[in-house]
Design a protein around this motif. Sequence first.
Motif, mmCIF file in Angstrom:
data_model
loop_
_atom_site.group_PDB
_atom_site.id
_atom_site.type_symbol
_atom_site.label_atom_id
_atom_site.label_comp_id
_atom_site.label_asym_id
_atom_site.label_seq_id
_atom_site.Cartn_x
_atom_site.Cartn_y
_atom_site.Cartn_z
ATOM 1 N N ARG A 460 38.674 -2.720 -9.275
ATOM 2 C CA ARG A 460 40.097 -2.597 -8.167
ATOM 3 C C ARG A 460 39.594 -3.977 -7.171
ATOM 4 N N LEU A 461 39.202 -5.207 -7.637
ATOM 5 C CA LEU A 461 38.118 -5.983 -6.350
ATOM 6 C C LEU A 461 38.967 -6.621 -5.681
ATOM 7 N N ASP A 462 40.209 -6.504 -5.772
ATOM 8 C CA ASP A 462 40.930 -7.347 -4.620
ATOM 9 C C ASP A 462 41.116 -6.145 -3.552
ATOM 10 N N GLU A 463 41.272 -4.753 -3.706
ATOM 11 C CA GLU A 463 41.262 -4.315 -2.750
ATOM 12 C C GLU A 463 40.263 -3.403 -2.142
ATOM 13 N N ALA A 464 38.851 -3.585 -2.695
ATOM 14 C CA ALA A 464 37.475 -3.534 -2.397
ATOM 15 C C ALA A 464 37.496 -4.327 -1.296
#
Length: 692
Positions: A460-464
């Motif tokens: 979940r890279l966008d959240e990170a």
Amino acid sequence: MKASISPSSGYCIVDGKDPISNVVLSTERTTLIETRYERHTLTLAHDWQVFEVENEKSALELTRELTTILKCISLIRLRLLTTDSNYGGWIYSEIETTMGTYVTSDTILNRLLIAPLSKPENLKFCAGEALSSGYEAIGSILNRLYDFQPLISRFSNIWLKLPDILFVGTGNSKQYQWLSLSKSGNLLKILEAANKKDIKNIFGQLAFQYQMPSERAAFAKLGRIIADSIFEGVAYKPVLKETFEDDLQRSTANLHGKGPKDPGSELKRALSEIDAISMAVSKGDDYHAERYLNDLIERQTISGSDTKHAVKSLCNIARQCADMFRADFECLCLKKAYEIDPTDSWTMIQYGDHLKRMGKYDEAEQIVEAAMGYGEEEIGERLIADILSQRGEYSRAIEKYKSIHDWRVDHVAMTGIADNLRYLGRFQEALKEYKRIIDLGLGSERVSAGIAEIAKREGRLDEAVSLYKSIITTDSNDRSWWVYSVAYAGLLKQIGEYESAIPIIEDVIAKVPFSMPARVLQASLWGLLDKEITGLEGLPQSGSSYKYNAYGEWINEYTRGLLLLRTTRYKDAQESLIQNLENSVLGMEQESILRLAAALSLIAERKVHLAKQYIPDVTTIYNPYVEYIVNVLRYHVSILESDSKKTEELYQYLVINKSNNLFLWGAIESLRSGNSDKAIRIEVDAMLRLAA
């Protein structure tokens, strides 16, 4: 061992022994004659130089080479002074006899290319004379020297017009650099260069002789300016700005009694001295750094009654050295602080943390336990838990945190427990712990960073990215700010937003110039933007200028190795990556990542059998991106081995997980179309994206 050599006399003194080793030159052998001479005999020689040698044999070989070169050069210059044919024959014969098998024609030519000759026409005459008399070696040297005269004349004019300030950053004078280029044979390479790129590559390679990034950058810049001047006729226009020496002089003005004094501001003076020491350390100028350090200690301990300021200053400098990947100087500062006050508990704690990062876990625990006896029980318990965690003993670390008094309301202990659950791959349990900390009103940037790391590992890279962006926007702690900013830029790099990451990391470097993690990440970004040489120039020489290699420093040689792979320097890349794997202090995930890079460097040279030994087991990895890279490399190996069954099995896995790894999918497509070189390039970039 050291050897003092006089090329003009042929004498060599090894390690300052009384016996003088005389080198007898002949075409058959070199003998070592140990005879006692009066000291005044040696004063006749005026060209003594000191060299590092392995043993007496290598000292003699070096003496023989230097003496041979000097004799040949002297004879050639003697012949060029006159065109009288009566002198030619015996001089040419003596030169070729002296050269023998000891030195090459290029070595002699390099030493003759010092400056344009005032009478180059004599060269043409002597070259023809030597060739017609059957002395082909010396005739060829003189012919080539004549052909190079217009080129060296033009190049020397360009060099002389360069301002002296341009050489300050390299740490050596304009004259020294010219002689160094000549003696090393690189002046000849520059004159033979076919284009700008060749010259930039020459200077880019030579830049690695310097230890500090600032010196390497200055030398590489010199190469770019010279390349532009030679091939485009662009004259150098200096941009006036303060140099490192200006900063150092300003920072140390009060220390040496120069400049305006401000006796009422002791703190300001101490901070100025600390800045000067840090600058010297960052530049690799250990001589001045230690000198300033001793001056600081002497001034702050002069009364003998209150040493706390000196100890605090030393611990401050030590922390900055850790950020610079200078664990050697960090250790020096901490040892001096301990010598001043062996009962200072904070020095013990900081020294214990240093030993932990050096992988000296037992010693670290001992000194931390000693600090706990001086009132640092709470911090000591936490640090021992950190030591267990770095050892990879995550479950024991959790138990240690839970043994701390009132750990259920101690946000540091609770965060440590959550972090170690995350290291174990128990993400849901870790998230539960992070949430409990927040619900108790004890949330912190470290808690948010832990949640962001889980999001990253779960894809979940966008959240990170969003979480890290929020952290650096609200965090007011300078040290935490740059640590999380580097992590944020690393995430942007992983998702391919290189242009967005660059200003963030440049901001960190501007505010915290000694941060080596930031410089390493910047280097990987330059590599991904097809500026590998720029990236290599900016990397610190961690681990090569001193014997220390602390926890976290592995990322430096990892990045260097991948950048070298990008430039197809496979042997250098393997040396950097495999030695790093053997010598570094690593956690489990770090070791897996480094093993992958080492495997890739071997795959690039089709050393499949060796590469397979380095590919890690995915069961120790709790990062889907790393796991996907592992299987891409296994797929690559199966194709090289023509293992169709294994290839098909891995392909099915890679297809299923394709949507989250579109960048790496390009390597799969390249391999299926038979383009292994393109696949390697994508795999290298995938691993550079990972480096944060």
